[in-house]
Every structure is written in C-alpha cells, then in structure tokens.
Design a protein around this motif. Structure first.
Motif, PDB file in Angstrom:
ATOM      1  N   VAL A  20      -0.021  18.969   1.917  1.00 19.00           N
ATOM      2  CA  VAL A  20       0.764  18.201   0.946  1.00 19.00           C
ATOM      3  C   VAL A  20      -0.181  17.185   0.314  1.00 19.00           C
ATOM      4  O   VAL A  20      -0.706  16.314   0.991  1.00 19.00           O
ATOM      5  CB  VAL A  20       1.951  17.481   1.620  1.00 19.00           C
ATOM      6  N   LYS A  21      -0.397  17.293  -0.963  1.00 19.51           N
ATOM      7  CA  LYS A  21      -1.329  16.405  -1.660  1.00 19.51           C
ATOM      8  C   LYS A  21      -0.591  15.271  -2.355  1.00 19.51           C
ATOM      9  O   LYS A  21       0.547  15.431  -2.805  1.00 19.51           O
ATOM     10  CB  LYS A  21      -2.145  17.180  -2.698  1.00 19.51           C
ATOM     11  N   ILE A  22      -1.245  14.140  -2.465  1.00 19.11           N
ATOM     12  CA  ILE A  22      -0.706  13.000  -3.189  1.00 19.11           C
ATOM     13  C   ILE A  22      -0.887  13.251  -4.683  1.00 19.11           C
ATOM     14  O   ILE A  22      -1.945  13.708  -5.118  1.00 19.11           O
ATOM     15  CB  ILE A  22      -1.420  11.703  -2.779  1.00 19.11           C
ATOM     16  N   ASP A  23       0.125  12.976  -5.455  1.00 14.66           N
ATOM     17  CA  ASP A  23       0.045  13.133  -6.907  1.00 14.66           C
ATOM     18  C   ASP A  23      -0.504  11.839  -7.491  1.00 14.66           C
ATOM     19  O   ASP A  23       0.234  10.922  -7.825  1.00 14.66           O
ATOM     20  CB  ASP A  23       1.429  13.454  -7.482  1.00 14.66           C
ATOM     21  N   TRP A  24      -1.824  11.771  -7.617  1.00 12.92           N
ATOM     22  CA  TRP A  24      -2.471  10.553  -8.094  1.00 12.92           C
ATOM     23  C   TRP A  24      -2.201  10.304  -9.570  1.00 12.92           C
ATOM     24  O   TRP A  24      -2.442   9.208 -10.065  1.00 12.92           O
ATOM     25  CB  TRP A  24      -3.966  10.607  -7.813  1.00 12.92           C
ATOM     26  N   THR A  25      -1.685  11.296 -10.297  1.00 14.91           N
ATOM     27  CA  THR A  25      -1.372  11.071 -11.708  1.00 14.91           C
ATOM     28  C   THR A  25      -0.173  10.137 -11.857  1.00 14.91           C
ATOM     29  O   THR A  25       0.076   9.617 -12.936  1.00 14.91           O
ATOM     30  CB  THR A  25      -1.066  12.396 -12.436  1.00 14.91           C
ATOM     31  N   ALA A  26       0.562   9.925 -10.772  1.00 14.09           N
ATOM     32  CA  ALA A  26       1.707   9.020 -10.803  1.00 14.09           C
ATOM     33  C   ALA A  26       1.284   7.558 -10.597  1.00 14.09           C
ATOM     34  O   ALA A  26       2.127   6.664 -10.620  1.00 14.09           O
ATOM     35  CB  ALA A  26       2.730   9.423  -9.741  1.00 14.09           C
ATOM     36  N   ALA A  27       0.003   7.311 -10.368  1.00  4.65           N
ATOM     37  CA  ALA A  27      -0.484   5.950 -10.148  1.00  4.65           C
ATOM     38  C   ALA A  27      -0.370   5.148 -11.441  1.00  4.65           C
ATOM     39  O   ALA A  27      -0.366   5.715 -12.530  1.00  4.65           O
ATOM     40  CB  ALA A  27      -1.938   5.998  -9.685  1.00  4.65           C
ATOM     41  N   PRO A  28      -0.290   3.844 -11.410  1.00  2.00           N
ATOM     42  CA  PRO A  28      -0.327   3.029 -10.196  1.00  2.00           C
ATOM     43  C   PRO A  28       1.013   3.060  -9.463  1.00  2.00           C
ATOM     44  O   PRO A  28       2.072   3.138 -10.066  1.00  2.00           O
ATOM     45  CB  PRO A  28      -0.619   1.620 -10.722  1.00  2.00           C
ATOM     46  N   PHE A  29       0.924   3.020  -8.154  1.00  2.99           N
ATOM     47  CA  PHE A  29       2.112   3.029  -7.319  1.00  2.99           C
ATOM     48  C   PHE A  29       2.607   1.605  -7.137  1.00  2.99           C
ATOM     49  O   PHE A  29       1.830   0.681  -6.954  1.00  2.99           O
ATOM     50  CB  PHE A  29       1.804   3.657  -5.960  1.00  2.99           C
ATOM     51  N   VAL A  30       3.902   1.434  -7.199  1.00  2.00           N
ATOM     52  CA  VAL A  30       4.496   0.109  -7.083  1.00  2.00           C
ATOM     53  C   VAL A  30       5.540   0.135  -5.974  1.00  2.00           C
ATOM     54  O   VAL A  30       6.332   1.069  -5.885  1.00  2.00           O
ATOM     55  CB  VAL A  30       5.168  -0.319  -8.413  1.00  2.00           C
ATOM     56  N   ALA A  31       5.520  -0.881  -5.147  1.00  2.00           N
ATOM     57  CA  ALA A  31       6.528  -1.015  -4.093  1.00  2.00           C
ATOM     58  C   ALA A  31       7.114  -2.415  -4.182  1.00  2.00           C
ATOM     59  O   ALA A  31       6.446  -3.363  -4.603  1.00  2.00           O
ATOM     60  CB  ALA A  31       5.907  -0.801  -2.720  1.00  2.00           C
ATOM     61  N   TYR A  32       8.357  -2.531  -3.817  1.00  2.00           N
ATOM     62  CA  TYR A  32       8.968  -3.848  -3.777  1.00  2.00           C
ATOM     63  C   TYR A  32       9.969  -3.885  -2.635  1.00  2.00           C
ATOM     64  O   TYR A  32      10.382  -2.858  -2.113  1.00  2.00           O
ATOM     65  CB  TYR A  32       9.646  -4.201  -5.105  1.00  2.00           C
ATOM     66  N   TYR A  33      10.310  -5.077  -2.219  1.00  2.00           N
ATOM     67  CA  TYR A  33      11.254  -5.290  -1.134  1.00  2.00           C
ATOM     68  C   TYR A  33      12.505  -5.916  -1.726  1.00  2.00           C
ATOM     69  O   TYR A  33      12.433  -6.961  -2.361  1.00  2.00           O
ATOM     70  CB  TYR A  33      10.651  -6.200  -0.065  1.00  2.00           C
ATOM     71  N   ARG A  34      13.620  -5.282  -1.515  1.00  2.00           N
ATOM     72  CA  ARG A  34      14.882  -5.767  -2.051  1.00  2.00           C
ATOM     73  C   ARG A  34      15.652  -6.464  -0.929  1.00  2.00           C
ATOM     74  O   ARG A  34      15.752  -5.964   0.183  1.00  2.00           O
ATOM     75  CB  ARG A  34      15.679  -4.590  -2.591  1.00  2.00           C
ATOM     76  N   ARG A  35      16.179  -7.623  -1.230  1.00  2.00           N
ATOM     77  CA  ARG A  35      16.980  -8.414  -0.290  1.00  2.00           C
ATOM     78  C   ARG A  35      16.239  -8.670   1.025  1.00  2.00           C
ATOM     79  O   ARG A  35      16.842  -8.663   2.094  1.00  2.00           O
ATOM     80  CB  ARG A  35      18.334  -7.743  -0.040  1.00  2.00           C
ATOM     81  N   PHE A  36      14.951  -8.881   0.961  1.00  2.00           N
ATOM     82  CA  PHE A  36      14.157  -9.150   2.160  1.00  2.00           C
ATOM     83  C   PHE A  36      14.196 -10.635   2.477  1.00  2.00           C
ATOM     84  O   PHE A  36      13.933 -11.469   1.615  1.00  2.00           O
ATOM     85  CB  PHE A  36      12.706  -8.708   1.940  1.00  2.00           C
ATOM     86  N   ARG A  37      14.560 -10.937   3.702  1.00  2.00           N
ATOM     87  CA  ARG A  37      14.542 -12.319   4.181  1.00  2.00           C
ATOM     88  C   ARG A  37      13.771 -12.345   5.482  1.00  2.00           C
ATOM     89  O   ARG A  37      14.222 -11.805   6.487  1.00  2.00           O
ATOM     90  CB  ARG A  37      15.961 -12.838   4.406  1.00  2.00           C
ATOM     91  N   ALA A  38      12.612 -12.950   5.449  1.00  2.00           N
ATOM     92  CA  ALA A  38      11.789 -13.020   6.657  1.00  2.00           C
ATOM     93  C   ALA A  38      12.401 -14.007   7.643  1.00  2.00           C
ATOM     94  O   ALA A  38      12.769 -15.124   7.276  1.00  2.00           O
ATOM     95  CB  ALA A  38      10.372 -13.457   6.293  1.00  2.00           C
ATOM     96  N   ARG A  39      12.546 -13.566   8.869  1.00  2.00           N
ATOM     97  CA  ARG A  39      13.037 -14.437   9.942  1.00  2.00           C
ATOM     98  C   ARG A  39      12.083 -14.269  11.113  1.00  2.00           C
ATOM     99  O   ARG A  39      11.798 -13.151  11.524  1.00  2.00           O
ATOM    100  CB  ARG A  39      14.446 -14.044  10.358  1.00  2.00           C
ATOM    101  N   ALA A  40      11.629 -15.367  11.633  1.00  2.00           N
ATOM    102  CA  ALA A  40      10.660 -15.281  12.720  1.00  2.00           C
ATOM    103  C   ALA A  40      10.754 -16.505  13.606  1.00  2.00           C
ATOM    104  O   ALA A  40      11.391 -17.493  13.264  1.00  2.00           O
ATOM    105  CB  ALA A  40       9.264 -15.155  12.152  1.00  2.00           C
ATOM    106  N   CYS A  41      10.093 -16.409  14.714  1.00  2.00           N
ATOM    107  CA  CYS A  41      10.006 -17.531  15.637  1.00  2.00           C
ATOM    108  C   CYS A  41       8.700 -18.268  15.333  1.00  2.00           C
ATOM    109  O   CYS A  41       7.628 -17.652  15.280  1.00  2.00           O
ATOM    110  CB  CYS A  41      10.016 -17.002  17.070  1.00  2.00           C
TER     111      CYS A  41
END
Length: 109
Positions: A20-41
């Motif tokens: 399975v090859k990556i379709d590099w013609t679709a670059a640039p790849f974009v990712a985002y986080y929806r409704r992300f709330r970081a919670r930590a100690c």
C-alpha cells in the motif's frame, strides 16, 4: 501542554510490506484536533506522580469510566482495526526480531 504529530514515509515496511503506497500527490497533508481539551496532572517532581494516580475528582482520569472500553467501544475499535488499520507494530515480529514494546503485552481488545 502541547500535542505534536509527525508524518514519515513508511512505504517500504509499514504498509503491508510495501503493497500500500502513500499518495504523495495529495500533499501537503493537514491534520487538526477538534474539541481537544488537554487534561493532565501537573508535574511538581517525583512526589506528584503518585498524587496523580490517587482517585479523586481532580484526577478524573482515574475514574472507572476510563479504566476499560465498553462493549460498544470495543466493537467500534474492532471495526476501525478491521477496516482501516494496515500496520500494527505489535505484530511485526520480523522487523523487531521478537523484541516487542511493553504495551504490546497489554490487552488489545
């Protein structure tokens, strides 16, 4: 707290042995986080680690709701694995010469 992601070319090993090859013609790849709330100690030195594990309202990640997936959630996870996952490093015995990561011995649902 920050969240980082990376993208790397694993065409030759992590995609069904290179089938399975990556379709590099679709670059640039974009990712985002929806409704992300970081919670930590908050880290205040070695003592704070044990305080983060104490079940309390402040440490909501220690509540029972986060200890195990529900049957419905397990089914959803199985569906995603069966339909979308093409590589699992916990089953790549050849690449890692049998030296699997510690998390691979945990229940995989």
């Amino acid at each position: 707290m920050r969240v980082y992601s990376s993208l790397w070319n694993a065409d030759n090993w992590a995609t069904n042995g290179g089938l399975v090859k990556i379709d590099w013609t679709a670059a640039p790849f974009v990712a985002y986080y929806r409704r992300f709330r970081a919670r930590a100690c908050k880290w205040n030195g070695p003592v704070s680690i044990s305080q983060c594990a104490i079940p309390s309202k402040a440490n909501r990640w220690t509540s029972n709701v986060y200890k195990q997936l529900t049957m419905s959630q397990q089914g959803q996870l199985k569906w995603v694995r069966d339909n979308d996952m093409i590589y699992n490093y916990c089953t790549d015995f050849k690449r890692f010469k049998g030296q699997m990561a510690p998390e691979c011995s945990k229940p995989q649902y």
